[in-house]
Design a protein around this motif. Structure first.
Motif, PDB file in Angstrom:
ATOM      1  N   ALA A   1       0.845  -1.192   0.000  1.00  0.00           N
ATOM      2  CA  ALA A   1       0.000   0.000   0.000  1.00  0.00           C
ATOM      3  C   ALA A   1       0.882   1.244   0.000  1.00  0.00           C
ATOM      4  CB  ALA A   1      -0.929   0.019   1.211  1.00  0.00           C
ATOM      5  N   ILE A   2       0.402   2.285  -0.694  1.00  0.00           N
ATOM      6  CA  ILE A   2       1.106   3.556  -0.777  1.00  0.00           C
ATOM      7  C   ILE A   2       0.116   4.688  -0.522  1.00  0.00           C
ATOM      8  CG2 ILE A   2       2.242   5.194  -2.337  1.00  0.00           C
ATOM      9  CD1 ILE A   2       3.559   2.874  -3.739  1.00  0.00           C
ATOM     10  N   PHE A   3       0.538   5.702   0.209  1.00  0.00           N
ATOM     11  CA  PHE A   3      -0.230   6.942   0.345  1.00  0.00           C
ATOM     12  C   PHE A   3       0.731   8.103   0.095  1.00  0.00           C
ATOM     13  CE2 PHE A   3       1.216   5.355   4.402  1.00  0.00           C
ATOM     14  CZ  PHE A   3       1.737   6.455   5.077  1.00  0.00           C
ATOM     15  N   GLY A   4       0.218   9.190  -0.504  1.00  0.00           N
ATOM     16  CA  GLY A   4       1.107  10.283  -0.875  1.00  0.00           C
ATOM     17  C   GLY A   4       0.459  11.634  -0.735  1.00  0.00           C
ATOM     18  N   ARG A   5       1.187  12.654  -1.169  1.00  0.00           N
ATOM     19  CA  ARG A   5       0.683  14.023  -1.074  1.00  0.00           C
ATOM     20  C   ARG A   5      -0.013  14.462  -2.355  1.00  0.00           C
ATOM     21  NH1 ARG A   5       6.083  14.598  -2.436  1.00  0.00           N
ATOM     22  NH2 ARG A   5       6.480  16.024  -4.176  1.00  0.00           N
TER      23      ARG A   5
ATOM     24  N   GLY B   1      -2.290  13.704   4.219  1.00  0.00           N
ATOM     25  CA  GLY B   1      -3.105  13.482   5.404  1.00  0.00           C
ATOM     26  C   GLY B   1      -4.388  12.726   5.171  1.00  0.00           C
ATOM     27  N   GLU B   2      -4.730  12.453   3.907  1.00  0.00           N
ATOM     28  CA  GLU B   2      -5.953  11.721   3.610  1.00  0.00           C
ATOM     29  C   GLU B   2      -5.605  10.269   3.303  1.00  0.00           C
ATOM     30  OE1 GLU B   2      -8.295  13.659   0.647  1.00  0.00           O
ATOM     31  OE2 GLU B   2      -8.325  15.573   1.709  1.00  0.00           O
ATOM     32  N   ILE B   3      -5.933   9.380   4.215  1.00  0.00           N
ATOM     33  CA  ILE B   3      -5.599   7.959   4.079  1.00  0.00           C
ATOM     34  C   ILE B   3      -6.856   7.140   4.306  1.00  0.00           C
ATOM     35  CG2 ILE B   3      -4.169   6.071   4.954  1.00  0.00           C
ATOM     36  CD1 ILE B   3      -2.219   8.210   6.014  1.00  0.00           C
ATOM     37  N   ASP B   4      -7.141   6.241   3.386  1.00  0.00           N
ATOM     38  CA  ASP B   4      -8.288   5.345   3.499  1.00  0.00           C
ATOM     39  C   ASP B   4      -7.890   4.219   4.463  1.00  0.00           C
ATOM     40  OD1 ASP B   4     -10.218   3.343   3.181  1.00  0.00           O
ATOM     41  OD2 ASP B   4     -10.556   3.840   1.075  1.00  0.00           O
ATOM     42  N   LEU B   5      -8.306   4.337   5.699  1.00  0.00           N
ATOM     43  CA  LEU B   5      -7.889   3.388   6.724  1.00  0.00           C
ATOM     44  C   LEU B   5      -8.410   1.981   6.451  1.00  0.00           C
ATOM     45  CD1 LEU B   5      -8.354   5.590   9.917  1.00  0.00           C
ATOM     46  CD2 LEU B   5      -6.246   5.118   8.667  1.00  0.00           C
TER      47      LEU B   5
ATOM     48  N   ALA C   1      -2.568  13.166   9.068  1.00  0.00           N
ATOM     49  CA  ALA C   1      -3.386  14.354   9.281  1.00  0.00           C
ATOM     50  C   ALA C   1      -3.229  14.906  10.687  1.00  0.00           C
ATOM     51  CB  ALA C   1      -4.849  14.035   9.005  1.00  0.00           C
ATOM     52  N   ASP C   2      -3.191  14.018  11.683  1.00  0.00           N
ATOM     53  CA  ASP C   2      -3.107  14.440  13.074  1.00  0.00           C
ATOM     54  C   ASP C   2      -2.766  13.229  13.928  1.00  0.00           C
ATOM     55  OD1 ASP C   2      -5.583  13.006  13.258  1.00  0.00           O
ATOM     56  OD2 ASP C   2      -6.674  14.840  12.753  1.00  0.00           O
ATOM     57  N   THR C   3      -2.626  13.454  15.225  1.00  0.00           N
ATOM     58  CA  THR C   3      -2.244  12.355  16.114  1.00  0.00           C
ATOM     59  C   THR C   3      -3.353  11.320  16.243  1.00  0.00           C
ATOM     60  OG1 THR C   3      -2.956  13.710  18.010  1.00  0.00           O
ATOM     61  CG2 THR C   3      -0.609  13.734  17.442  1.00  0.00           C
TER      62      THR C   3
END
Length: 346
Positions: A92-96, A121-125, A159-161
């Motif tokens: 899996a990869i997530f990016g800007r 910061g937008e990740i499909d959990l 995105a945040d903690t």
């Protein structure tokens, strides 16, 4: 004028977004590049055995322990590229930015990789959990020139903690420190790659190509003696990277490239100019313009910047931060070498 955090504005240059950008670390056998490392060099060596327990201490000092060597890795795009250059294909990869259109992945096959995020910061959990990674790799940027790490804040790309806590329920997170010397960042990617099973021979082969590109860049910088301005621009003004604070520009400067550096001891990471004051920084022969901000057409439309000699001479180039691994940097240095040799002093 907005004030951007070091982590976010680093993404604008490096890759990043900008990268480039005191990440340190070395493999348990010594990094293949032989470069000195910072904080990471004092960490416990990682252990890797495909048929037994595995542990790795990341650049925050956190030790991840599993009952087996990870075979399924999820990663933020900047670090995924480095792993893929060594044959480690993330699940899996997530990016800007949209991964499918990120030209840094053009030579890689992503058909078996789940793209779980196309914006910072937008990740499909749910999609990430379905990929069932053993570990998740991302970065952490220092908050100042001294290399201070704020481990209470969200890591880079998150995105945040709260989101980070959700990710940590899916798999342990490995953080790569991105700051300071470019060679330290590369060494840290190598250390993780070797812990994931990449051979010393594979790393050494990549270094051979890297060394050749670095030598050619040094030669081009000496031949042309041009000043290079690496920048990001938007409606608020111009952000000029401090070459000592961004790992990629630090690396290139160590190889002889002359970067615009008007206030080296000033504000961390950027010199920031409003459009009213943009003429103050018109000293570069070549402009490297971050791909995510204004490009030549928009810059020419700014009355206080339209007369910049590099714009007039068509020596402004769209620049996408490369990942800090041997293969990506060899290609990026070759691109910069070509830009220098095709440009003239102004």
């Amino acid at each position: 004028m907005k004030v951007l955090t070091a982590a976010r504005v680093s993404a604008l240059i490096l890759a990043p977004v900008l990268a480039l950008a005191a990440l340190s670390g070395c493999s348990s056998a010594g990094s293949a590049d032989g470069a000195s490392t910072g904080a990471g060099s004092t960490l416990a060596a990682s252990t890797a055995a495909a048929d037994g327990p595995w542990s790795f201490t990341d650049d925050t000092g956190t030790t991840i322990t599993l009952d087996h060597q990870p075979t399924k890795v999820a990663s933020y795009s900047d670090y995924a590229i480095g792993l893929m250059s060594y044959g480690i294909d993330p699940v899996a990869i997530f990016g800007r930015v949209e991964v499918a259109t990120d030209d840094r992945f053009a030579s890689y096959d992503l058909s078996n990789t789940a793209v779980v995020g196309n914006s910072y910061g937008e990740i499909d959990l749910e999609a990430l959990a379905a990929a069932a990674p053993d570990v998740i790799v991302t970065g952490i940027y220092p908050t100042d020139r001294e290399g201070t790490l704020d481990t209470t804040a969200a890591y880079y790309g998150f995105a945040d903690t709260e989101q980070q806590a959700q990710l940590e329920k899916i798999a342990p997170v490995i953080a790569i420190e991105v700051g300071g010397k470019g060679m330290d960042v590369i060494a840290s990617i190598n250390r993780l790659s070797e812990a994931l099973g990449v051979s010393d021979e594979t790393v050494a082969a990549a270094k051979t190509t890297f060394d050749a590109a670095a030598a050619d860049l040094t030669a081009a910088a000496a031949e042309t003696k041009l000043e290079v301005t690496q920048m990001y621009a938007d409606a608020d003004g111009i952000y000029v990277v401090k070459p000592a604070d961004e790992p990629e520009t630090e690396l290139y400067r160590s190889l002889g490239v002359n970067f615009t550096d008007l206030n080296p001891t000033g504000y961390y990471y950027w010199d920031i100019y409003s459009w009213e004051n943009a003429a103050q920084m018109m000293s570069g022969d070549v402009l490297l313009v971050n791909v995510e901000g204004y490009q030549a057409a928009e810059l020419t439309g700014q009355p206080t910047f339209a007369a910049h000699p590099a714009l007039v001479a068509s020596q402004a180039h769209t620049w996408n931060g490369a990942a800090l691994d041997y293969a990506s940097q060899a290609a990026h240095m070759t691109e910069l070498t070509q830009i220098l040799r095709s440009s003239k002093a102004l």
